[in-house]
Write an enzyme that holds these catalytic residues in place. Sequence first.
Site: not given
Length: 624
Positions: A31, A34, A50, A143, A145, A163
Amino acid sequence: MSSFEPTAISRSRPPDLVSGYRLEKLVGAGGMGEVHKATQLSLGRTVAVKLLNPELAKDPSFIARFQKEAAALATLSHPHVVSIVDKGKTDTTYYLVMEFVDGPSLRELMRSPSMETPVLLRRMLEICRAIEYAHGRGVIHRDLKPENILLDQQAGGIAKVSDFGLASFLDDATAASRFALTSTHVSMGTISYMAPEQRVDAKSADARADIFSLGVILYETFTGEVPLGTFDPPSRKRGGLDPRVDAIVMRCLKPDPDDRYPSVTALIADLEPLVPGSLLSMPPLRLTRWQRAKHAMRRAARVTAQTAAGVTVLAAVGVLGVAYHRSGQVHTQEPLPGKVIMDTRLQDTPRNGPGRVEDVTPDKRRVTMGDGPDLPQMLVAGRTLSFENKALVFPPVEEDGASRVGRARVDVVGLVGGVARLTARVRAEAPPTTWKRRLKEVLNGPPPEPVASLGLMGREGRYVTIVHHGAGAPLSVEWSLGERSGAMLGLVAPESEARLELFVTEDGVMQAYVGQGKDQRPIAEPLNLGRDWQAQFAEAPAPAVGCIEGTCSIDGLTYTVDRPAPVTESPASPVVVIPQAPVRTVAANTVPAKAVVQKKPAPPPPPKRPPAKAAPVKTAPKRR
Protein backbone atom coordinates in the site's frame (compact mmCIF):
# COMPACT_ATOMS: atom_id res chain seq x y z
CA MET A 1 14.74 -9.66 -0.62
CA SER A 2 12.22 -12.34 -1.32
CA SER A 3 9.29 -11.76 -3.60
CA PHE A 4 6.01 -12.46 -1.89
CA GLU A 5 3.45 -13.30 -4.53
CA PRO A 6 0.22 -12.03 -2.91
CA THR A 7 1.64 -8.52 -2.64
CA ALA A 8 3.65 -8.32 -5.86
CA ILE A 9 2.56 -6.26 -8.86
CA SER A 10 3.83 -6.82 -12.38
CA ARG A 11 4.93 -3.30 -13.18
CA SER A 12 8.45 -2.20 -14.12
CA ARG A 13 10.23 1.07 -13.49
CA PRO A 14 12.87 2.83 -15.63
CA PRO A 15 16.23 1.26 -14.73
CA ASP A 16 17.83 4.70 -14.26
CA LEU A 17 15.06 6.15 -12.09
CA VAL A 18 17.36 6.41 -9.04
CA SER A 19 20.72 8.03 -9.67
CA GLY A 20 23.61 5.66 -8.96
CA TYR A 21 21.46 2.53 -9.02
CA ARG A 22 20.11 0.34 -11.81
CA LEU A 23 16.70 -1.17 -11.06
CA GLU A 24 16.66 -4.82 -12.13
CA LYS A 25 13.20 -6.15 -11.26
CA LEU A 26 10.22 -5.61 -8.99
CA VAL A 27 10.23 -8.03 -6.06
CA GLY A 28 7.35 -6.72 -3.93
CA ALA A 29 4.73 -4.02 -3.57
CA GLY A 30 2.19 -2.88 -1.03
CA GLY A 31 0.00 0.00 0.00
CA MET A 32 2.89 2.42 0.57
CA GLY A 33 5.30 1.65 -2.24
CA GLU A 34 7.41 -0.84 -4.18
CA VAL A 35 10.64 -2.74 -3.57
CA HIS A 36 13.02 -3.37 -6.48
CA LYS A 37 16.10 -5.53 -6.76
CA ALA A 38 18.84 -3.20 -7.98
CA THR A 39 22.57 -2.85 -8.56
CA GLN A 40 24.63 -0.17 -6.83
CA LEU A 41 26.76 1.06 -9.73
CA SER A 42 29.65 2.42 -7.62
CA LEU A 43 30.34 -0.94 -5.92
CA GLY A 44 28.60 -3.36 -8.27
CA ARG A 45 26.70 -4.97 -5.42
CA THR A 46 23.06 -6.05 -5.26
CA VAL A 47 20.76 -3.93 -3.08
CA ALA A 48 17.03 -3.40 -2.53
CA VAL A 49 15.51 -0.04 -3.46
CA LYS A 50 12.21 0.91 -1.82
CA LEU A 51 10.20 3.57 -3.67
CA LEU A 52 7.41 5.57 -2.06
CA ASN A 53 4.20 5.62 -4.10
CA PRO A 54 4.35 8.83 -6.24
CA GLU A 55 0.84 9.80 -5.14
CA LEU A 56 1.76 9.38 -1.47
CA ALA A 57 4.97 11.34 -2.13
CA LYS A 58 2.74 14.41 -2.39
CA ASP A 59 1.42 13.92 1.15
CA PRO A 60 3.70 15.37 3.87
CA SER A 61 2.51 12.81 6.42
CA PHE A 62 3.55 9.86 4.26
CA ILE A 63 6.86 11.52 3.46
CA ALA A 64 7.43 11.88 7.19
CA ARG A 65 6.71 8.17 7.79
CA PHE A 66 9.09 7.23 4.98
CA GLN A 67 11.83 9.36 6.50
CA LYS A 68 11.01 7.90 9.89
CA GLU A 69 11.70 4.39 8.59
CA ALA A 70 15.07 5.56 7.30
CA ALA A 71 15.86 7.09 10.69
CA ALA A 72 14.85 3.88 12.48
CA LEU A 73 17.04 1.73 10.23
CA ALA A 74 19.95 4.16 10.54
CA THR A 75 19.70 3.79 14.33
CA LEU A 76 20.00 0.00 14.12
CA SER A 77 23.01 -2.13 13.21
CA HIS A 78 22.35 -5.75 14.03
CA PRO A 79 22.89 -9.06 12.17
CA HIS A 80 19.15 -9.82 12.41
CA VAL A 81 17.93 -6.41 11.17
CA VAL A 82 17.95 -5.38 7.50
CA SER A 83 20.54 -2.61 7.21
CA ILE A 84 20.08 0.67 5.35
CA VAL A 85 22.54 1.81 2.67
CA ASP A 86 21.25 5.14 1.41
CA LYS A 87 18.19 7.36 1.04
CA GLY A 88 17.26 10.14 -1.34
CA LYS A 89 14.69 11.84 -3.55
CA THR A 90 13.94 11.74 -7.28
CA ASP A 91 11.82 14.09 -9.36
CA THR A 92 8.66 12.13 -8.51
CA THR A 93 9.22 10.25 -5.27
CA TYR A 94 11.46 9.30 -2.33
CA TYR A 95 13.57 6.16 -2.00
CA LEU A 96 15.44 4.02 0.52
CA VAL A 97 18.33 1.71 -0.37
CA MET A 98 18.71 -1.37 1.84
CA GLU A 99 20.67 -4.59 1.84
CA PHE A 100 19.18 -7.23 -0.44
CA VAL A 101 18.11 -10.34 1.47
CA ASP A 102 18.11 -13.29 -0.92
CA GLY A 103 15.63 -15.68 0.63
CA PRO A 104 11.99 -16.35 1.48
CA SER A 105 9.89 -14.67 4.14
CA LEU A 106 8.86 -16.32 7.38
CA ARG A 107 5.38 -16.69 5.86
CA GLU A 108 6.79 -18.95 3.17
CA LEU A 109 8.78 -20.90 5.76
CA MET A 110 5.55 -21.52 7.70
CA ARG A 111 4.05 -23.17 4.63
CA SER A 112 6.70 -25.88 4.71
CA PRO A 113 5.27 -28.66 6.91
CA SER A 114 8.61 -30.48 6.96
CA MET A 115 10.42 -27.68 8.77
CA GLU A 116 11.88 -29.06 12.00
CA THR A 117 10.89 -27.63 15.37
CA PRO A 118 14.49 -26.81 16.51
CA VAL A 119 15.04 -24.73 13.37
CA LEU A 120 11.81 -22.78 13.94
CA LEU A 121 12.72 -22.16 17.58
CA ARG A 122 16.13 -20.86 16.53
CA ARG A 123 14.58 -18.47 14.00
CA MET A 124 12.16 -17.16 16.63
CA LEU A 125 15.04 -16.58 19.02
CA GLU A 126 16.87 -14.59 16.32
CA ILE A 127 13.76 -12.44 15.77
CA CYS A 128 13.42 -11.81 19.49
CA ARG A 129 17.07 -10.75 19.73
CA ALA A 130 16.58 -8.29 16.87
CA ILE A 131 13.57 -6.71 18.60
CA GLU A 132 15.42 -6.69 21.94
CA TYR A 133 18.21 -4.73 20.26
CA ALA A 134 15.75 -2.32 18.59
CA HIS A 135 14.00 -1.64 21.90
CA GLY A 136 17.37 -1.01 23.50
CA ARG A 137 18.01 1.63 20.83
CA GLY A 138 14.62 3.24 21.49
CA VAL A 139 12.80 1.86 18.40
CA ILE A 140 9.44 0.02 18.53
CA HIS A 141 8.57 -1.85 15.34
CA ARG A 142 4.71 -1.87 15.65
CA ASP A 143 4.21 -3.90 12.44
CA LEU A 144 5.74 -7.30 13.21
CA LYS A 145 4.29 -10.08 11.05
CA PRO A 146 5.69 -13.02 9.03
CA GLU A 147 5.84 -10.99 5.80
CA ASN A 148 8.25 -8.51 7.43
CA ILE A 149 10.75 -11.18 8.47
CA LEU A 150 13.14 -12.39 5.78
CA LEU A 151 15.46 -15.42 5.83
CA ASP A 152 18.92 -14.84 4.38
CA GLN A 153 19.86 -18.00 2.49
CA GLN A 154 23.44 -16.88 1.87
CA ALA A 155 23.92 -16.47 5.64
CA GLY A 156 22.56 -19.90 6.54
CA GLY A 157 18.90 -18.97 6.65
CA ILE A 158 19.17 -16.54 9.55
CA ALA A 159 16.18 -14.24 10.20
CA LYS A 160 16.28 -10.53 9.45
CA VAL A 161 13.54 -8.09 10.52
CA SER A 162 12.53 -5.53 7.91
CA ASP A 163 9.90 -2.85 7.15
CA PHE A 164 10.10 -0.29 9.94
CA GLY A 165 7.63 1.99 8.12
CA LEU A 166 5.26 2.10 11.11
CA ALA A 167 7.97 2.16 13.76
CA SER A 168 7.88 4.60 16.65
CA PHE A 169 10.54 5.90 18.98
CA LEU A 170 10.31 5.59 22.74
CA ASP A 171 10.66 9.36 22.83
CA ASP A 172 7.85 9.73 20.29
CA ALA A 173 7.12 13.35 21.18
CA THR A 174 10.55 14.32 19.86
CA ALA A 175 10.05 12.09 16.81
CA ALA A 176 6.66 13.65 16.09
CA SER A 177 8.14 17.13 15.98
CA ARG A 178 11.20 15.99 14.07
CA PHE A 179 9.27 14.17 11.34
CA ALA A 180 6.12 16.36 11.32
CA LEU A 181 3.93 13.32 11.90
CA THR A 182 0.18 13.66 11.70
CA SER A 183 -2.62 11.33 12.75
CA THR A 184 -2.97 9.93 9.23
CA HIS A 185 -3.44 6.18 9.48
CA VAL A 186 -1.55 3.92 7.10
CA SER A 187 -3.69 0.99 5.91
CA MET A 188 -0.98 -1.65 5.77
CA GLY A 189 -0.65 -5.14 7.16
CA THR A 190 -3.27 -6.86 9.24
CA ILE A 191 -4.74 -6.27 12.67
CA SER A 192 -4.28 -9.96 13.54
CA TYR A 193 -0.79 -9.20 14.88
CA MET A 194 -1.65 -5.97 16.69
CA ALA A 195 -1.94 -5.78 20.46
CA PRO A 196 -5.39 -4.75 21.76
CA GLU A 197 -4.12 -1.38 22.98
CA GLN A 198 -2.50 -0.71 19.59
CA ARG A 199 -5.82 -1.23 17.80
CA VAL A 200 -7.41 1.42 20.00
CA ASP A 201 -4.63 4.00 19.99
CA ALA A 202 -1.43 3.18 18.12
CA LYS A 203 0.40 6.21 19.49
CA SER A 204 0.02 5.02 23.08
CA ALA A 205 1.37 1.50 22.40
CA ASP A 206 4.78 0.83 23.93
CA ALA A 207 7.36 -1.94 23.55
CA ARG A 208 4.96 -4.50 25.00
CA ALA A 209 2.88 -4.26 21.80
CA ASP A 210 5.80 -5.87 19.94
CA ILE A 211 5.82 -8.66 22.56
CA PHE A 212 2.17 -9.38 21.76
CA SER A 213 3.03 -9.57 18.03
CA LEU A 214 5.91 -11.94 18.81
CA GLY A 215 3.44 -14.19 20.64
CA VAL A 216 1.13 -14.29 17.62
CA ILE A 217 4.03 -15.11 15.29
CA LEU A 218 5.34 -17.76 17.68
CA TYR A 219 1.92 -19.45 17.83
CA GLU A 220 1.38 -19.29 14.06
CA THR A 221 4.89 -20.58 13.34
CA PHE A 222 4.16 -23.88 15.11
CA THR A 223 0.43 -24.29 14.37
CA GLY A 224 -0.14 -22.53 11.05
CA GLU A 225 -3.04 -20.63 12.63
CA VAL A 226 -3.51 -17.16 14.08
CA PRO A 227 -4.71 -17.32 17.73
CA LEU A 228 -8.23 -15.87 17.78
CA GLY A 229 -10.85 -16.23 20.49
CA THR A 230 -10.47 -19.55 22.30
CA PHE A 231 -7.52 -21.55 20.94
CA ASP A 232 -5.61 -24.68 21.89
CA PRO A 233 -2.03 -24.48 23.21
CA PRO A 234 0.53 -24.93 20.40
CA SER A 235 1.91 -28.18 21.88
CA ARG A 236 -1.47 -29.84 21.28
CA LYS A 237 -1.36 -28.95 17.60
CA ARG A 238 2.29 -29.80 16.92
CA GLY A 239 3.69 -33.08 18.08
CA GLY A 240 7.04 -33.01 19.84
CA LEU A 241 6.81 -29.35 20.82
CA ASP A 242 8.01 -28.62 24.33
CA PRO A 243 4.97 -27.74 26.52
CA ARG A 244 6.99 -24.88 27.99
CA VAL A 245 6.34 -23.03 24.71
CA ASP A 246 2.65 -22.89 25.69
CA ALA A 247 3.38 -20.81 28.78
CA ILE A 248 5.59 -18.43 26.75
CA VAL A 249 2.93 -17.90 24.10
CA MET A 250 0.10 -17.42 26.59
CA ARG A 251 2.05 -14.80 28.52
CA CYS A 252 2.89 -12.89 25.34
CA LEU A 253 -0.79 -12.86 24.32
CA LYS A 254 -2.20 -11.44 27.55
CA PRO A 255 -4.74 -8.68 26.70
CA ASP A 256 -3.43 -6.45 29.50
CA PRO A 257 0.11 -5.20 28.73
CA ASP A 258 0.99 -5.37 32.44
CA ASP A 259 0.43 -9.16 32.37
CA ARG A 260 2.86 -9.76 29.50
CA TYR A 261 6.63 -10.03 29.68
CA PRO A 262 7.99 -6.69 30.88
CA SER A 263 10.65 -6.80 28.16
CA VAL A 264 11.86 -8.91 25.26
CA THR A 265 14.89 -9.74 27.39
CA ALA A 266 12.61 -11.56 29.85
CA LEU A 267 10.96 -13.38 26.93
CA ILE A 268 14.37 -14.50 25.62
CA ALA A 269 15.30 -15.79 29.09
CA ASP A 270 12.39 -18.27 28.90
CA LEU A 271 12.79 -19.09 25.19
CA GLU A 272 16.57 -19.55 24.98
CA PRO A 273 16.75 -22.78 27.09
CA LEU A 274 14.38 -24.45 24.60
CA VAL A 275 16.63 -23.76 21.60
CA PRO A 276 19.26 -26.47 20.96
CA GLY A 277 22.77 -25.05 21.09
CA SER A 278 25.44 -25.68 18.49
CA LEU A 279 27.34 -28.96 18.77
CA LEU A 280 30.86 -28.83 20.19
CA SER A 281 33.62 -30.04 17.90
CA MET A 282 35.26 -33.31 19.10
CA PRO A 283 38.39 -35.15 17.88
CA PRO A 284 37.66 -38.17 15.67
CA LEU A 285 37.52 -41.53 17.46
CA ARG A 286 39.72 -44.49 16.38
CA LEU A 287 37.50 -47.04 14.55
CA THR A 288 37.71 -50.80 15.11
CA ARG A 289 38.19 -53.28 12.23
CA TRP A 290 34.51 -54.19 12.27
CA GLN A 291 33.46 -50.55 12.21
CA ARG A 292 35.75 -49.88 9.24
CA ALA A 293 34.18 -52.86 7.38
CA LYS A 294 30.68 -51.52 8.06
CA HIS A 295 31.67 -48.10 6.75
CA ALA A 296 33.14 -49.66 3.60
CA MET A 297 29.92 -51.58 2.89
CA ARG A 298 27.80 -48.46 3.45
CA ARG A 299 30.08 -46.47 1.14
CA ALA A 300 29.72 -49.07 -1.64
CA ALA A 301 25.94 -49.12 -1.26
CA ARG A 302 25.84 -45.31 -1.28
CA VAL A 303 27.92 -45.11 -4.48
CA THR A 304 25.63 -47.62 -6.21
CA ALA A 305 22.51 -45.73 -5.13
CA GLN A 306 23.99 -42.41 -6.23
CA THR A 307 24.83 -43.83 -9.66
CA ALA A 308 21.28 -45.11 -10.15
CA ALA A 309 19.85 -41.83 -8.89
CA GLY A 310 22.09 -39.89 -11.27
CA VAL A 311 20.79 -41.83 -14.28
CA THR A 312 17.20 -41.22 -13.13
CA VAL A 313 17.85 -37.52 -12.61
CA LEU A 314 19.41 -37.15 -16.07
CA ALA A 315 16.40 -38.79 -17.66
CA ALA A 316 14.02 -36.57 -15.68
CA VAL A 317 15.99 -33.46 -16.57
CA GLY A 318 15.79 -34.39 -20.23
CA VAL A 319 12.00 -34.75 -20.05
CA LEU A 320 11.60 -31.51 -18.12
CA GLY A 321 13.96 -29.69 -20.47
CA VAL A 322 11.95 -30.73 -23.51
CA ALA A 323 8.70 -29.76 -21.80
CA TYR A 324 10.14 -26.40 -20.75
CA HIS A 325 11.44 -25.70 -24.25
CA ARG A 326 8.10 -26.61 -25.83
CA SER A 327 6.07 -24.52 -23.44
CA GLY A 328 8.25 -21.47 -24.01
CA GLN A 329 7.67 -20.59 -20.38
CA VAL A 330 9.12 -17.32 -19.13
CA HIS A 331 9.31 -16.79 -15.38
CA THR A 332 7.85 -13.37 -14.69
CA GLN A 333 6.28 -11.80 -11.65
CA GLU A 334 2.69 -13.00 -11.45
CA PRO A 335 0.04 -10.26 -11.12
CA LEU A 336 -2.37 -10.14 -8.22
CA PRO A 337 -5.25 -12.65 -8.47
CA GLY A 338 -7.82 -9.88 -8.16
CA LYS A 339 -6.20 -7.99 -11.04
CA VAL A 340 -6.34 -11.14 -13.19
CA ILE A 341 -10.02 -11.75 -12.39
CA MET A 342 -11.05 -8.12 -12.92
CA ASP A 343 -9.12 -7.77 -16.19
CA THR A 344 -11.20 -5.65 -18.56
CA ARG A 345 -9.90 -7.62 -21.55
CA LEU A 346 -12.10 -10.58 -20.61
CA GLN A 347 -15.08 -10.56 -22.92
CA ASP A 348 -18.48 -10.42 -21.15
CA THR A 349 -21.38 -12.57 -22.30
CA PRO A 350 -24.88 -11.78 -20.98
CA ARG A 351 -26.67 -14.59 -19.18
CA ASN A 352 -29.75 -14.70 -16.99
CA GLY A 353 -29.88 -16.72 -13.81
CA PRO A 354 -32.20 -17.30 -10.87
CA GLY A 355 -32.30 -14.41 -8.47
CA ARG A 356 -34.35 -11.67 -6.92
CA VAL A 357 -34.28 -7.88 -7.32
CA GLU A 358 -36.43 -6.05 -4.80
CA ASP A 359 -36.96 -2.80 -2.96
CA VAL A 360 -36.83 -3.86 0.67
CA THR A 361 -37.90 -0.37 1.73
CA PRO A 362 -38.43 2.82 -0.28
CA ASP A 363 -34.77 3.72 0.31
CA LYS A 364 -33.16 0.25 0.25
CA ARG A 365 -32.59 -1.94 -2.83
CA ARG A 366 -31.34 -5.53 -2.77
CA VAL A 367 -30.28 -8.09 -5.36
CA THR A 368 -29.82 -11.79 -4.58
CA MET A 369 -28.38 -14.38 -6.97
CA GLY A 370 -28.94 -18.13 -6.95
CA ASP A 371 -32.58 -18.30 -5.91
CA GLY A 372 -35.65 -16.32 -6.98
CA PRO A 373 -38.09 -15.73 -9.83
CA ASP A 374 -36.69 -12.49 -11.30
CA LEU A 375 -33.88 -13.94 -13.50
CA PRO A 376 -31.43 -11.00 -13.19
CA GLN A 377 -28.81 -10.66 -15.90
CA MET A 378 -25.16 -11.47 -15.27
CA LEU A 379 -22.16 -10.72 -17.46
CA VAL A 380 -20.03 -13.88 -17.56
CA ALA A 381 -16.44 -13.78 -18.82
CA GLY A 382 -13.79 -16.47 -19.29
CA ARG A 383 -14.83 -19.79 -17.77
CA THR A 384 -18.33 -21.20 -17.82
CA LEU A 385 -20.72 -20.54 -14.95
CA SER A 386 -23.50 -22.82 -13.72
CA PHE A 387 -26.23 -22.53 -11.08
CA GLU A 388 -26.31 -25.53 -8.76
CA ASN A 389 -28.37 -25.79 -5.56
CA LYS A 390 -28.83 -22.02 -5.30
CA ALA A 391 -25.09 -21.43 -5.74
CA LEU A 392 -22.97 -19.92 -8.51
CA VAL A 393 -20.39 -22.54 -9.50
CA PHE A 394 -17.32 -22.34 -11.72
CA PRO A 395 -16.72 -26.03 -12.59
CA PRO A 396 -13.15 -27.34 -13.06
CA VAL A 397 -11.44 -26.74 -16.39
CA GLU A 398 -11.21 -30.00 -18.33
CA GLU A 399 -10.10 -28.91 -21.81
CA ASP A 400 -6.52 -27.97 -22.66
CA GLY A 401 -6.14 -24.37 -23.70
CA ALA A 402 -9.38 -23.28 -22.02
CA SER A 403 -9.40 -20.14 -19.90
CA ARG A 404 -8.30 -20.70 -16.31
CA VAL A 405 -9.99 -17.48 -15.19
CA GLY A 406 -13.71 -16.90 -14.75
CA ARG A 407 -15.73 -13.86 -13.71
CA ALA A 408 -19.42 -13.10 -13.30
CA ARG A 409 -20.79 -9.62 -12.67
CA VAL A 410 -24.38 -8.78 -11.74
CA ASP A 411 -25.83 -6.42 -14.38
CA VAL A 412 -28.59 -4.69 -12.40
CA VAL A 413 -29.22 -0.93 -12.47
CA GLY A 414 -30.33 1.18 -9.55
CA LEU A 415 -27.64 0.03 -7.11
CA VAL A 416 -26.73 3.61 -6.23
CA GLY A 417 -26.50 4.64 -2.61
CA GLY A 418 -24.48 5.22 0.52
CA VAL A 419 -24.40 2.34 2.99
CA ALA A 420 -23.77 -0.98 1.20
CA ARG A 421 -23.32 -4.61 2.22
CA LEU A 422 -22.10 -7.49 0.01
CA THR A 423 -22.13 -11.03 1.44
CA ALA A 424 -21.66 -14.59 0.18
CA ARG A 425 -20.37 -17.98 1.28
CA VAL A 426 -17.27 -18.78 -0.77
CA ARG A 427 -15.34 -22.00 -1.32
CA ALA A 428 -12.26 -22.68 -3.49
CA GLU A 429 -11.19 -26.29 -4.05
CA ALA A 430 -8.58 -28.02 -6.17
CA PRO A 431 -9.94 -30.30 -8.91
CA PRO A 432 -9.99 -34.06 -8.27
CA THR A 433 -6.71 -35.81 -9.06
CA THR A 434 -6.61 -37.88 -12.27
CA TRP A 435 -3.80 -39.62 -14.13
CA LYS A 436 -3.92 -36.89 -16.77
CA ARG A 437 -3.43 -34.14 -14.18
CA ARG A 438 -0.61 -36.12 -12.55
CA LEU A 439 1.18 -36.31 -15.89
CA LYS A 440 0.81 -32.55 -16.34
CA GLU A 441 2.28 -31.97 -12.89
CA VAL A 442 5.32 -34.05 -13.82
CA LEU A 443 5.87 -32.12 -17.04
CA ASN A 444 4.81 -28.62 -15.97
CA GLY A 445 5.16 -28.64 -12.20
CA PRO A 446 2.39 -28.35 -9.61
CA PRO A 447 -0.61 -26.27 -10.70
CA PRO A 448 -1.45 -22.98 -8.98
CA GLU A 449 -3.71 -23.08 -5.96
CA PRO A 450 -7.39 -22.39 -6.65
CA VAL A 451 -8.54 -18.84 -6.00
CA ALA A 452 -12.05 -17.42 -5.55
CA SER A 453 -13.01 -13.77 -5.11
CA LEU A 454 -15.96 -11.66 -3.98
CA GLY A 455 -15.99 -7.92 -4.57
CA LEU A 456 -17.31 -4.79 -6.25
CA MET A 457 -16.40 -3.88 -9.82
CA GLY A 458 -16.70 -0.53 -11.59
CA ARG A 459 -15.43 0.83 -14.88
CA GLU A 460 -11.88 1.19 -16.21
CA GLY A 461 -10.60 -1.79 -14.22
CA ARG A 462 -11.53 -0.33 -10.83
CA TYR A 463 -12.40 -2.81 -8.10
CA VAL A 464 -12.18 -3.85 -4.47
CA THR A 465 -12.29 -7.59 -3.80
CA ILE A 466 -11.73 -10.20 -1.10
CA VAL A 467 -9.55 -13.04 -2.40
CA HIS A 468 -9.96 -16.59 -1.04
CA HIS A 469 -6.72 -18.53 -1.68
CA GLY A 470 -8.09 -21.86 -0.44
CA ALA A 471 -8.74 -23.40 2.97
CA GLY A 472 -5.93 -22.74 5.44
CA ALA A 473 -4.35 -19.94 3.38
CA PRO A 474 -4.52 -16.24 4.36
CA LEU A 475 -7.39 -14.23 2.93
CA SER A 476 -6.47 -10.96 1.27
CA VAL A 477 -8.10 -7.68 0.28
CA GLU A 478 -7.08 -6.15 -3.04
CA TRP A 479 -8.06 -2.86 -4.59
CA SER A 480 -7.37 -0.84 -7.71
CA LEU A 481 -9.07 2.56 -7.78
CA GLY A 482 -7.42 4.63 -10.44
CA GLU A 483 -3.94 5.64 -9.32
CA ARG A 484 -4.33 3.92 -5.96
CA SER A 485 -3.94 0.18 -5.69
CA GLY A 486 -2.63 -2.36 -3.23
CA ALA A 487 -3.26 -5.54 -1.26
CA MET A 488 -3.45 -6.52 2.39
CA LEU A 489 -3.06 -10.02 3.81
CA GLY A 490 -5.49 -11.01 6.53
CA LEU A 491 -6.86 -13.88 8.55
CA VAL A 492 -6.52 -17.51 7.52
CA ALA A 493 -9.51 -18.93 5.64
CA PRO A 494 -11.44 -21.65 7.51
CA GLU A 495 -11.30 -25.27 6.40
CA SER A 496 -14.95 -25.22 5.33
CA GLU A 497 -16.58 -22.53 3.21
CA ALA A 498 -15.88 -18.94 4.28
CA ARG A 499 -18.64 -16.41 4.81
CA LEU A 500 -17.20 -13.16 3.40
CA GLU A 501 -18.59 -9.64 3.64
CA LEU A 502 -17.76 -6.18 2.33
CA PHE A 503 -19.46 -3.42 4.31
CA VAL A 504 -19.40 0.31 3.53
CA THR A 505 -20.50 2.82 6.17
CA GLU A 506 -22.28 6.08 5.48
CA ASP A 507 -18.90 7.82 5.81
CA GLY A 508 -17.44 5.69 3.01
CA VAL A 509 -15.28 3.42 5.18
CA MET A 510 -15.07 -0.06 3.64
CA GLN A 511 -14.30 -3.05 5.87
CA ALA A 512 -13.88 -6.70 4.85
CA TYR A 513 -15.03 -9.45 7.23
CA VAL A 514 -14.92 -13.22 7.50
CA GLY A 515 -17.37 -15.20 9.63
CA GLN A 516 -20.79 -14.37 10.96
CA GLY A 517 -22.37 -13.21 14.20
CA LYS A 518 -20.11 -13.49 17.24
CA ASP A 519 -17.45 -15.23 15.14
CA GLN A 520 -17.17 -12.41 12.59
CA ARG A 521 -13.68 -10.91 12.36
CA PRO A 522 -12.21 -8.09 10.24
CA ILE A 523 -9.88 -9.50 7.60
CA ALA A 524 -7.54 -6.52 7.30
CA GLU A 525 -7.39 -2.77 7.76
CA PRO A 526 -10.39 -0.71 6.53
CA LEU A 527 -10.24 1.40 3.38
CA ASN A 528 -11.41 5.00 3.73
CA LEU A 529 -12.99 5.84 0.36
CA GLY A 530 -14.91 8.94 1.43
CA ARG A 531 -18.63 9.70 1.46
CA ASP A 532 -18.78 9.75 -2.33
CA TRP A 533 -17.17 6.30 -2.36
CA GLN A 534 -18.99 5.01 -5.44
CA ALA A 535 -17.29 7.72 -7.52
CA GLN A 536 -13.99 5.94 -6.82
CA PHE A 537 -15.27 3.15 -9.12
CA ALA A 538 -16.10 5.62 -11.95
CA GLU A 539 -19.72 4.40 -11.72
CA ALA A 540 -22.02 2.68 -9.26
CA PRO A 541 -20.13 -0.62 -8.71
CA ALA A 542 -21.76 -4.01 -9.19
CA PRO A 543 -21.18 -7.27 -7.31
CA ALA A 544 -18.63 -9.50 -9.02
CA VAL A 545 -17.32 -12.99 -8.26
CA GLY A 546 -14.35 -14.76 -9.80
CA CYS A 547 -12.37 -17.97 -9.94
CA ILE A 548 -8.88 -19.08 -10.99
CA GLU A 549 -8.15 -22.79 -11.33
CA GLY A 550 -10.04 -25.50 -9.47
CA THR A 551 -13.71 -25.34 -8.53
CA CYS A 552 -15.22 -22.21 -6.99
CA SER A 553 -18.62 -22.06 -5.34
CA ILE A 554 -20.37 -18.82 -4.31
CA ASP A 555 -23.56 -19.33 -2.33
CA GLY A 556 -26.02 -16.73 -1.01
CA LEU A 557 -24.65 -13.81 -3.03
CA THR A 558 -26.53 -10.75 -1.71
CA TYR A 559 -25.90 -7.04 -2.30
CA THR A 560 -27.90 -4.40 -0.44
CA VAL A 561 -27.63 -0.64 -0.98
CA ASP A 562 -29.29 2.12 1.03
CA ARG A 563 -30.21 4.77 -1.48
CA PRO A 564 -29.67 8.34 -0.27
CA ALA A 565 -32.79 10.31 0.55
CA PRO A 566 -33.70 12.74 -2.27
CA VAL A 567 -33.09 16.44 -1.54
CA THR A 568 -36.42 18.29 -1.72
CA GLU A 569 -36.30 21.98 -2.49
CA SER A 570 -39.11 24.39 -1.80
CA PRO A 571 -40.06 26.65 -4.77
CA ALA A 572 -40.17 29.60 -2.40
CA SER A 573 -36.59 28.93 -1.25
CA PRO A 574 -34.42 28.11 -4.29
CA VAL A 575 -30.89 26.80 -3.83
CA VAL A 576 -28.35 29.41 -4.81
CA VAL A 577 -25.08 28.25 -6.36
CA ILE A 578 -22.12 30.49 -5.64
CA PRO A 579 -19.75 30.72 -8.66
CA GLN A 580 -16.59 28.54 -8.48
CA ALA A 581 -17.98 26.46 -5.63
CA PRO A 582 -19.15 22.85 -5.74
CA VAL A 583 -22.89 22.56 -6.07
CA ARG A 584 -23.14 19.87 -3.40
CA THR A 585 -21.23 21.93 -0.82
CA VAL A 586 -23.30 25.05 -1.33
CA ALA A 587 -26.55 23.13 -1.39
CA ALA A 588 -25.67 21.64 1.96
CA ASN A 589 -24.64 24.94 3.53
CA THR A 590 -26.99 27.52 1.94
CA VAL A 591 -29.68 27.92 4.57
CA PRO A 592 -31.86 29.86 4.18
CA ALA A 593 -31.79 30.92 0.54
CA LYS A 594 -33.80 34.08 1.31
CA ALA A 595 -30.66 35.60 2.81
CA VAL A 596 -29.08 35.54 -0.66
CA VAL A 597 -31.95 36.15 -3.06
CA GLN A 598 -34.35 39.00 -2.40
CA LYS A 599 -37.87 38.19 -3.46
CA LYS A 600 -40.82 40.57 -3.76
CA PRO A 601 -42.95 40.37 -0.64
CA ALA A 602 -46.28 38.69 -1.13
CA PRO A 603 -49.29 41.11 -1.18
CA PRO A 604 -51.14 41.34 2.15
CA PRO A 605 -54.42 39.45 2.35
CA PRO A 606 -57.58 41.54 1.78
CA PRO A 607 -59.33 42.79 4.95
CA LYS A 608 -62.13 40.63 6.21
CA ARG A 609 -65.62 41.99 5.59
CA PRO A 610 -68.25 41.77 8.30
CA PRO A 611 -70.72 38.98 7.71
CA ALA A 612 -73.93 40.04 5.95
CA LYS A 613 -77.24 39.84 7.77
CA ALA A 614 -79.48 37.03 6.75
CA ALA A 615 -82.30 38.16 4.41
CA PRO A 616 -85.80 36.88 4.98
CA VAL A 617 -86.11 35.95 1.33
CA LYS A 618 -83.40 34.03 -0.59
CA THR A 619 -81.85 36.15 -3.26
CA ALA A 620 -78.92 35.78 -5.62
CA PRO A 621 -75.53 36.01 -3.93
CA LYS A 622 -74.01 39.45 -3.77
CA ARG A 623 -71.18 40.22 -6.14
CA ARG A 624 -67.90 40.75 -4.41
